[in-house]
Motif scaffolding. Structure first.
Motif, PDB file in Angstrom:
ATOM      1  N   ALA A  48       0.861  -1.185   0.000  1.00 41.21           N
ATOM      2  CA  ALA A  48       0.000   0.000   0.000  1.00 41.21           C
ATOM      3  C   ALA A  48       0.897   1.234   0.000  1.00 41.21           C
ATOM      4  O   ALA A  48       1.799   1.358   0.810  1.00 41.21           O
ATOM      5  CB  ALA A  48      -0.905  -0.010   1.234  1.00 41.21           C
ATOM      6  N   MET A  49       0.649   2.164  -0.903  1.00 44.56           N
ATOM      7  CA  MET A  49       1.576   3.275  -1.122  1.00 44.56           C
ATOM      8  C   MET A  49       1.029   4.613  -0.632  1.00 44.56           C
ATOM      9  O   MET A  49       1.554   5.664  -0.971  1.00 44.56           O
ATOM     10  CB  MET A  49       1.907   3.384  -2.627  1.00 44.56           C
ATOM     11  N   GLY A  50      -0.024   4.613   0.149  1.00 46.01           N
ATOM     12  CA  GLY A  50      -0.647   5.860   0.562  1.00 46.01           C
ATOM     13  C   GLY A  50       0.123   6.587   1.658  1.00 46.01           C
ATOM     14  O   GLY A  50       1.118   6.113   2.199  1.00 46.01           O
ATOM     15  N   THR A  51      -0.392   7.788   1.975  1.00 42.32           N
ATOM     16  CA  THR A  51       0.116   8.588   3.091  1.00 42.32           C
ATOM     17  C   THR A  51      -0.965   8.596   4.165  1.00 42.32           C
ATOM     18  O   THR A  51      -2.123   8.909   3.880  1.00 42.32           O
ATOM     19  CB  THR A  51       0.412  10.034   2.636  1.00 42.32           C
ATOM     20  N   TYR A  52      -0.595   8.277   5.396  1.00 42.99           N
ATOM     21  CA  TYR A  52      -1.585   8.067   6.454  1.00 42.99           C
ATOM     22  C   TYR A  52      -1.341   9.059   7.590  1.00 42.99           C
ATOM     23  O   TYR A  52      -0.485   8.845   8.447  1.00 42.99           O
ATOM     24  CB  TYR A  52      -1.523   6.613   6.934  1.00 42.99           C
ATOM     25  N   LEU A  53      -2.110  10.126   7.582  1.00 42.65           N
ATOM     26  CA  LEU A  53      -1.865  11.246   8.483  1.00 42.65           C
ATOM     27  C   LEU A  53      -2.255  10.953   9.922  1.00 42.65           C
ATOM     28  O   LEU A  53      -1.843  11.681  10.827  1.00 42.65           O
ATOM     29  CB  LEU A  53      -2.625  12.482   7.980  1.00 42.65           C
ATOM     30  N   THR A  54      -3.047   9.909  10.157  1.00 40.96           N
ATOM     31  CA  THR A  54      -3.477   9.620  11.533  1.00 40.96           C
ATOM     32  C   THR A  54      -2.454   8.795  12.302  1.00 40.96           C
ATOM     33  O   THR A  54      -2.633   8.570  13.505  1.00 40.96           O
ATOM     34  CB  THR A  54      -4.822   8.878  11.542  1.00 40.96           C
ATOM     35  N   LEU A  55      -1.416   8.316  11.653  1.00 42.47           N
ATOM     36  CA  LEU A  55      -0.422   7.495  12.351  1.00 42.47           C
ATOM     37  C   LEU A  55       0.359   8.343  13.346  1.00 42.47           C
ATOM     38  O   LEU A  55       0.664   9.511  13.087  1.00 42.47           O
ATOM     39  CB  LEU A  55       0.536   6.857  11.356  1.00 42.47           C
ATOM     40  N   THR A  56       0.706   7.724  14.462  1.00 41.19           N
ATOM     41  CA  THR A  56       1.573   8.395  15.425  1.00 41.19           C
ATOM     42  C   THR A  56       3.000   8.425  14.878  1.00 41.19           C
ATOM     43  O   THR A  56       3.329   7.741  13.900  1.00 41.19           O
ATOM     44  CB  THR A  56       1.565   7.669  16.772  1.00 41.19           C
ATOM     45  N   GLU A  57       3.854   9.194  15.532  1.00 41.25           N
ATOM     46  CA  GLU A  57       5.244   9.276  15.091  1.00 41.25           C
ATOM     47  C   GLU A  57       5.913   7.903  15.136  1.00 41.25           C
ATOM     48  O   GLU A  57       6.674   7.528  14.243  1.00 41.25           O
ATOM     49  CB  GLU A  57       6.001  10.277  15.968  1.00 41.25           C
ATOM     50  N   ARG A  58       5.606   7.142  16.175  1.00 44.59           N
ATOM     51  CA  ARG A  58       6.208   5.815  16.310  1.00 44.59           C
ATOM     52  C   ARG A  58       5.713   4.865  15.212  1.00 44.59           C
ATOM     53  O   ARG A  58       6.487   4.101  14.635  1.00 44.59           O
ATOM     54  CB  ARG A  58       5.861   5.250  17.683  1.00 44.59           C
ATOM     55  N   GLU A  59       4.426   4.928  14.924  1.00 43.01           N
ATOM     56  CA  GLU A  59       3.868   4.091  13.861  1.00 43.01           C
ATOM     57  C   GLU A  59       4.435   4.493  12.504  1.00 43.01           C
ATOM     58  O   GLU A  59       4.722   3.641  11.653  1.00 43.01           O
ATOM     59  CB  GLU A  59       2.344   4.205  13.860  1.00 43.01           C
ATOM     60  N   GLN A  60       4.593   5.801  12.303  1.00 42.68           N
ATOM     61  CA  GLN A  60       5.127   6.274  11.030  1.00 42.68           C
ATOM     62  C   GLN A  60       6.559   5.781  10.821  1.00 42.68           C
ATOM     63  O   GLN A  60       6.945   5.400   9.712  1.00 42.68           O
ATOM     64  CB  GLN A  60       5.084   7.808  10.981  1.00 42.68           C
ATOM     65  N   ARG A  61       7.356   5.776  11.885  1.00 45.26           N
ATOM     66  CA  ARG A  61       8.726   5.265  11.770  1.00 45.26           C
ATOM     67  C   ARG A  61       8.723   3.788  11.380  1.00 45.26           C
ATOM     68  O   ARG A  61       9.543   3.357  10.565  1.00 45.26           O
ATOM     69  CB  ARG A  61       9.474   5.452  13.100  1.00 45.26           C
TER      70      ARG A  61
END
Length: 437
Positions: free
Chosen positions: A344-357
């Motif tokens: 999945a190549m989307g951008t997910y703005l609801t992720l926390t900083e830890r999840e984004q890492r």
């Protein structure tokens, strides 16, 4: 005779016609195709080319003469005269002009003609059956969008399609189930396979997006981990979303998992419910008040799809915490990674900083996946127990043990599941006592 002035052979002209059929038959079907024209410039040989290979030039003229002599309606070979000092006056073919979709498809060959005729006949049938019920542009758009399906349907399926569209046009808001439709050959599987073409034609003929049919209920698998909360004493149920929404319960935590085996393996827990998220279907949970407004603990696969599903859930529910979806967990089980079939190549703005890492690490490692079933069960339950704080892990009799501090939670988990203290400490406390709560 290769080069930019090479003569166009009959075979090459037929190939051009075939490509034109492939490119334009959808538009011809929508509009009728009578105005279609294909003009092929044949590039007759020069005097020099004739002198170089007179036999080839003669054969080329002979082939086109055969086309002209047997030309069906719509196909015209246009000729011109060349005055060459060396070989005298010669009639040569200059252009092949084909008018009408039928003639172009026939010139292209047997397969192209057969496919076009099928599509043409079915488009004409649809206009005859439903032209008076729909706006011309609407029916043309439906044919244009669904031309390939219309072309490839079996004879029986096309006849069923005509009956289905006609019945739906007469009963646009029946509220019936598919099983009730009085149409020979119709069933749920048939409509599932052919729903896009049915919906397109129904929209054109009835002016409605909805078919007006009652669909299968939207089912959700749920386990009530607290015996006190079980409706009618039921622990594990699969029920329609609207029935779950009507339950008057207030769980202290709702676990949402993508893996059904994890749902089934969860231990008894006071005030807790576990729901099978079913992947990208998780947004349907927003219609269930006690889920939407409650505290949710989500655990999915550690891959890009898992984070996309987490984002979808969090976009509809306010309080969503993820578990074991961090970079540390990913790296701890590197040997258990598998490739993601399609990331999945989307951008997910609801992720926390830890999840984004963690998501960035998944992608930087080549779109890997750590499936949740590969994480040891004792580690998973301990993490879920901590994430559900200050809730209660209870024994199978339903008599709960209230957990207070983090140390209490870990102690109960160790006692209940006979886990090694060192492993639990390492998982939650790190290497030094300064990290302990």
């Amino acid at each position: 005779m290769a080069g930019p002035t090479a003569m166009v052979t009959v075979a090459e002209a037929r190939e051009r016609a075939r490509r034109r059929v492939d490119q334009e038959q959808r538009e011809w079907a929508a509009s009728g195709g009578g105005a279609a024209v294909l003009e092929v410039v044949l590039r007759p040989p020069t005097e020099r080319a004739v002198l170089t290979d007179q036999a080839a030039a003669i054969a080329w003229v002979r082939d086109w003469r055969g086309v002209a002599d047997a030309a069906p309606a719509g196909v015209e070979v246009q000729w011109g005269v060349r005055q060459w000092p060396s070989v005298g006056s010669q009639d040569v073919p200059e252009r092949c002009v084909i008018g009408g979709a039928d003639a172009i498809a026939a010139f292209a060959g047997t397969v192209a003609r057969r496919e076009w005729c099928t599509l043409r006949d079915r488009a004409e049938r649809l206009r005859a059956e439903f032209g008076e019920r729909s706006e011309p542009d609407g029916l043309a758009s439906a044919i244009r969008a669904q031309w390939r399906t219309l072309q490839r349907l079996t004879v029986a399926d096309f006849e069923t399609l005509i009956q289905v569209v006609a019945w739906l046009a007469e009963h646009p808001a029946s509220g019936w189930r598919i099983r009730q439709l009085p149409i020979r050959g119709i069933d749920t599987k048939w409509l599932e396979r052919h729903r896009p073409v049915v919906e397109a034609l129904h929209s054109a003929t009835a002016g409605r997006e909805s078919l007006g049919l009652r669909g299968a209920p939207n089912l959700v698998r749920v386990r009530f981990l607290d015996p006190v909360m079980r409706p009618g004493g039921l622990c594990d149920v699969t029920v329609p979303v609207d029935e779950l929404a009507a339950l008057e319960i207030e769980p202290s935590v709702v676990f949402v998992f993508e893996n059904l085996e994890t749902v089934l393996a969860m231990p008894y827990m006071s005030g807790a419910v576990v729901v099978h998220g079913s992947g990208y279907a998780v947004p349907r949970l927003r219609v269930i008040p006690w889920i939407r407004g409650g505290r949710i603990v989500y655990w999915g696969d550690l891959d890009s799809d898992g984070f996309a599903i987490l984002h979808a859930l969090r976009s509809h529910c306010a309080d969503v915490t993820s578990v074991l979806m961090d970079e540390e967990t990913l790296l701890a089980y590197r040997d258990l990674w598998v490739p993601e079939p399609k990331a999945a190549m989307g951008t997910y703005l609801t992720l926390t900083e830890r999840e984004q890492r963690a998501l960035e690490r998944v992608r930087s490692e080549g779109n890997v996946r750590l499936e949740q079933e590969r994480i040891p069960w004792e580690v998973a339950v301990a993490a879920l127990t901590v994430a559900s704080a200050p809730h209660t892990l209870v024994d199978v009799s339903g008599q709960g043990l209230q957990l207070g501090s983090l140390r209490d939670k870990i102690s109960v988990a160790e006692d209940a599941f006979d886990w090694p203290n060192a492993e639990i400490d390492a998982m939650f406390y790190g290497d030094g006592p300064s990290e302990r709560t």
